[in-house]
Design a protein around this motif. Structure first.
Motif, PDB file in Angstrom:
ATOM      1  N   TRP A  46       0.830  -1.205   0.000  1.00 32.38           N
ATOM      2  CA  TRP A  46       0.000   0.000   0.000  1.00 32.38           C
ATOM      3  C   TRP A  46       0.862   1.252   0.000  1.00 32.38           C
ATOM      4  O   TRP A  46       0.497   2.275  -0.564  1.00 32.38           O
ATOM      5  CB  TRP A  46      -0.999   0.005   1.173  1.00 32.38           C
ATOM      6  CG  TRP A  46      -0.391   0.188   2.539  1.00 32.38           C
ATOM      7  CD1 TRP A  46      -0.062  -0.792   3.423  1.00 32.38           C
ATOM      8  CD2 TRP A  46      -0.057   1.433   3.177  1.00 32.38           C
ATOM      9  NE1 TRP A  46       0.474  -0.229   4.563  1.00 32.38           N
ATOM     10  CE2 TRP A  46       0.483   1.127   4.443  1.00 32.38           C
ATOM     11  CE3 TRP A  46      -0.163   2.775   2.794  1.00 32.38           C
ATOM     12  CZ2 TRP A  46       0.921   2.105   5.332  1.00 32.38           C
ATOM     13  CZ3 TRP A  46       0.278   3.746   3.683  1.00 32.38           C
ATOM     14  CH2 TRP A  46       0.821   3.414   4.937  1.00 32.38           C
ATOM     15  N   GLN A  47       2.054   1.138   0.590  1.00 33.10           N
ATOM     16  CA  GLN A  47       2.954   2.299   0.585  1.00 33.10           C
ATOM     17  C   GLN A  47       3.542   2.526  -0.802  1.00 33.10           C
ATOM     18  O   GLN A  47       3.731   3.663  -1.225  1.00 33.10           O
ATOM     19  CB  GLN A  47       4.083   2.090   1.598  1.00 33.10           C
ATOM     20  CG  GLN A  47       3.615   2.195   3.044  1.00 33.10           C
ATOM     21  CD  GLN A  47       4.674   1.762   4.033  1.00 33.10           C
ATOM     22  OE1 GLN A  47       5.363   0.766   3.803  1.00 33.10           O
ATOM     23  NE2 GLN A  47       4.802   2.485   5.128  1.00 33.10           N
ATOM     24  N   THR A  54       1.984   1.885  -3.537  1.00 29.16           N
ATOM     25  CA  THR A  54       0.904   2.519  -4.281  1.00 29.16           C
ATOM     26  C   THR A  54       0.751   3.983  -3.883  1.00 29.16           C
ATOM     27  O   THR A  54       0.669   4.860  -4.730  1.00 29.16           O
ATOM     28  CB  THR A  54      -0.419   1.772  -4.006  1.00 29.16           C
ATOM     29  OG1 THR A  54      -0.221   0.408  -4.332  1.00 29.16           O
ATOM     30  CG2 THR A  54      -1.552   2.345  -4.834  1.00 29.16           C
ATOM     31  N   TRP A  55       0.757   4.246  -2.590  1.00 26.25           N
ATOM     32  CA  TRP A  55       0.447   5.585  -2.099  1.00 26.25           C
ATOM     33  C   TRP A  55       1.581   6.568  -2.369  1.00 26.25           C
ATOM     34  O   TRP A  55       1.362   7.684  -2.822  1.00 26.25           O
ATOM     35  CB  TRP A  55       0.136   5.528  -0.603  1.00 26.25           C
ATOM     36  CG  TRP A  55      -0.195   6.854  -0.024  1.00 26.25           C
ATOM     37  CD1 TRP A  55       0.584   7.623   0.793  1.00 26.25           C
ATOM     38  CD2 TRP A  55      -1.403   7.610  -0.228  1.00 26.25           C
ATOM     39  NE1 TRP A  55      -0.048   8.789   1.111  1.00 26.25           N
ATOM     40  CE2 TRP A  55      -1.267   8.805   0.496  1.00 26.25           C
ATOM     41  CE3 TRP A  55      -2.564   7.362  -0.961  1.00 26.25           C
ATOM     42  CZ2 TRP A  55      -2.263   9.774   0.520  1.00 26.25           C
ATOM     43  CZ3 TRP A  55      -3.560   8.330  -0.936  1.00 26.25           C
ATOM     44  CH2 TRP A  55      -3.399   9.526  -0.208  1.00 26.25           C
ATOM     45  N   TYR A  56       2.832   6.162  -2.089  1.00 27.62           N
ATOM     46  CA  TYR A  56       3.947   7.100  -2.180  1.00 27.62           C
ATOM     47  C   TYR A  56       4.559   7.173  -3.578  1.00 27.62           C
ATOM     48  O   TYR A  56       5.171   8.160  -3.931  1.00 27.62           O
ATOM     49  CB  TYR A  56       5.044   6.718  -1.182  1.00 27.62           C
ATOM     50  CG  TYR A  56       4.675   6.971   0.253  1.00 27.62           C
ATOM     51  CD1 TYR A  56       4.520   8.273   0.713  1.00 27.62           C
ATOM     52  CD2 TYR A  56       4.477   5.928   1.142  1.00 27.62           C
ATOM     53  CE1 TYR A  56       4.177   8.513   2.031  1.00 27.62           C
ATOM     54  CE2 TYR A  56       4.145   6.163   2.456  1.00 27.62           C
ATOM     55  CZ  TYR A  56       3.991   7.463   2.903  1.00 27.62           C
ATOM     56  OH  TYR A  56       3.644   7.709   4.190  1.00 27.62           O
TER      57      TYR A  56
END
Lengths: 293, 353
Positions: free
Chosen positions: A199-200, A202-204
């Motif tokens: 998820w990191q 994807t997010w960052y």
């Protein structure tokens, strides 16, 4: 100093006349529209129009039906854009892996975009029919009380919204998917090695890389939603009790039901100015001058 | 104890076997280069070590931990990519700080570490810029900085210099070497460039079609290759290969008119057997020894030395180094070499010692 090649570029003889023609046409039309909006031209009183100055604009500010329509346009545009972008992005991230029948799924996604709004509107009207529609049938299976989808003033706008989301989310998916496929994958791997969870990653890393594409899709969807007319016309005709009347639709009613041409054009001008201000604000937020350029 | 051990790793994509029973031991603090032509599986192996590519069978151990089934983030390795793989939307400082941020380091310590790495790599003036505002060499420096900042157990380099121009490549190559000498960390480096491999490595692993051809120090691969592939791949210009026939009860070879004494070989060869004789270009510039007549085609003058391209009477083409004279097209010169420096390979390309 300008390069010599640019100064004597002969291709300008091809595009410059076209630009001049287009500019003249749009400037002339805009001026003409503004001119008429400053009169009280009505097809009911042909030949008796006179110059009234800003009366039509003042009338707009004091017209509760117009203000409610403007508010509805803002609400509809905001909700449609936000939900379509969020949903589209979620679907793209979900589809970004190899699975059986991926091609089939991608082809099926195109169906809503290809369908004409008339068919989409009619289909959803049938689905939302309180007595015989599929939507209420599904609710009844779950034991939920029935909903008057298009007949209730509190719900009708959201029913149209659902149809709009169904038709236009695939468009978001297509464009974002194209952006995703052209994005480099090495930075994602680098992030994984650097200790990021999925998820990191994807997010960052992934989402910031898709930001420009998302911003452009959001702009296109926002412009289309403000101008939305066909679904409203077919599904609700602005009703019930004006609860789905957007500013665009109200302008149409004023012009072609009330034949109050000057006021309708004043509404159109206001809508245009409002839209431009809103979109330019949105644009400058999404593409800050110091950032991605 | 080895810092990284790759044990019997195999991997295939469909019917294509990319890695076939590959085993490599990397000592603590050493610099190991995986060398091979494109498509030999060297990058696949590196990605497998990083945890970006699952393997079909085998074990990967880093330090004393079996990491075969761990995701990349838990392996405590840092990687530098050929494409730099910087995060395009973050500044240089944010890029370098990213691994620290992912590990939850506080802001102040993180800033100090970033500043330290920037000083080491001389990229301090670039910290506020975005990757696309940097040149290729600067980007790769930032990528190295991002790997350095975290002090991982293992550094992986995936052809980090391939996208740079020749001058920058030489400069950064020296810098990576200096870096390794100063921090003494275990590094695994993938390249197809044998010059990079020879200059950087403590140990080179030569791969071909997913298999290890030979493992050894740069000089041992150069002087004592196990097979014709390694002999030909390492060294530039590449080794000359000549057809030869065994005569004199295995005591000599004949190639064209020349007779080469091979009585020093331990293996006894049968008369009439066809073998391949490998001679490096720099070994053909002797004053005495076996003579080969060469019809000169082209001479490349490099300043300090020259390389002569030409053909033997048999039609085989040969490249030879000439330090003193520069023969011209059409001349015939005599090349001489010491039989002891020539290498002999059998029909399958395996070395005969």
């Amino acid at each position: 100093m300008r390069p010599v090649a640019a100064a004597s570029d002969p291709t300008k003889h091809f595009f410059q006349p076209i630009i001049v023609c287009l500019t003249m046409a749009s400037v002339a039309l805009t001026l003409f529209v503004i001119w008429i909006s400053l009169h009280d031209l009505s097809l009911m009183r042909a030949g008796r129009e006179k110059f009234v100055g800003l009366d039509n604009y003042i009338r707009f500010l004091g017209d509760p039906r117009a203000m409610a329509a403007l508010w509805r346009s803002v609400l509809f545009t905001t909700l449609a854009t936000v939900i379509e972008i969020a949903l589209g992005l979620a679907v793209v991230l979900f589809l970004d892996r190899d699975f059986a029948m991926k091609r089939l799924v991608r082809t099926l996604l195109l169906v809503p975009i290809i369908m004409t709004p008339v068919v989409v509107g009619l289909t959803w009207r049938f689905l939302f029919d309180p007595a015989t529609g599929m939507a209420n049938y599904l609710l009844s299976l779950g034991g939920i009380s029935l909903v008057d989808w298009l007949g209730s003033p509190q719900i009708a706008l959201f029913s149209v919204l659902i149809a709009d989301i169904w038709q236009w989310t695939p468009f978001v998916i297509l464009l974002v998917m194209a952006a995703l496929e052209s994005a480099p994958t090495d930075p994602l791997n680098a992030a994984r090695v650097d200790g990021a969870r999925e998820w990191q990653v994807t997010w960052y890393v992934l989402l910031p890389m898709l930001r420009r594409a998302l911003a452009i899709v959001a702009l296109i969807r926002a412009i289309d939603s403000i101008k939305a007319f066909d679904l409203f016309y077919i599904m609700t005709r602005g009703g019930p009790a004006l609860s789905t009347e957007t500013l665009n639709y109200y302008g149409y009613i004023v012009a072609f039901t009330n034949f109050d041409i000057s006021y309708a054009l004043a509404i159109a001008i206001i809508l245009t100015v409002f839209t431009n201000v809103a979109l330019l604000t949105m644009y400058s937020v999404l593409f800050p001058k110091t950032g991605d350029r | 104890m080895a810092q990284l051990s790759i044990r019997s790793v195999s991997k295939s994509y469909g019917a294509v076997q990319v890695l076939d029973d590959v085993s490599v031991e990397v000592e603590e603090g050493s610099f190991v280069v995986l060398l091979g032509p494109s498509g030999c599986g060297k990058s696949t192996l590196l990605h497998a070590v990083a945890g970006l590519n699952p393997i079909d069978s085998g074990t990967i151990v880093i330090g004393d931990r079996n990491v075969t089934n761990l995701p990349a983030r838990d392996r405590d390795v840092a990687m530098v990519f050929q494409s730099y793989a910087l995060y395009p939307t973050m500044t240089v400082a944010q890029n370098i700080a990213f691994p620290l941020k992912m590990r939850g380091l506080d802001r102040r310590t993180s800033d100090e570490k970033v500043a330290g790495v920037a000083r080491l790599l001389q990229i301090e003036p670039l910290l506020a810029r975005l990757p696309r505002e940097l040149s290729g060499g600067q980007r790769q420096r930032v990528a190295i900085g991002r790997a350095l900042v975290r002090d991982p157990r293992l550094f992986l380099f995936d052809e980090p210099l391939s996208n740079l121009d020749a001058a920058l490549r030489t400069e950064l190559r020296a810098e990576i070497k200096r870096l390794h000498q100063s921090i003494r960390r275990t590094m695994v480096y993938v390249t197809h460039d044998q010059t990079e491999a020879l200059t950087l490595a403590d140990k080179i692993v030569v791969l071909k079609a997913g298999r290890i051809e030979q493992t050894g120090t740069p000089l041992s691969l150069y002087d004592d290759p196990d097979n014709a592939f390694v002999a030909g791949f390492i060294g530039t210009p590449r080794m000359n290969f000549l057809k030869a026939v065994v005569v004199d009860d295995g005591k000599a070879l004949t190639t064209g008119e020349a007779r080469v004494d091979i009585s020093h070989l331990k293996t006894k060869l049968e008369n009439g057997k066809t073998v391949t004789l490998g001679i490096r270009p720099e070994h053909l510039d002797e004053k005495q020894g076996v003579a080969l007549p060469l019809a000169v085609d082209v001479t490349e003058r490099l300043g300090s030395t020259s390389y002569v391209h030409g053909a033997l009477p048999s039609g085989e083409t040969v490249v030879a180094e000439r330090r003193e004279d520069q023969p011209r097209f059409g001349e015939t010169i005599t090349l001489r070499f010491k039989p002891g420096l020539a290498r002999v390979f059998d029909g399958d390309g395996n070395r005969i010692r």
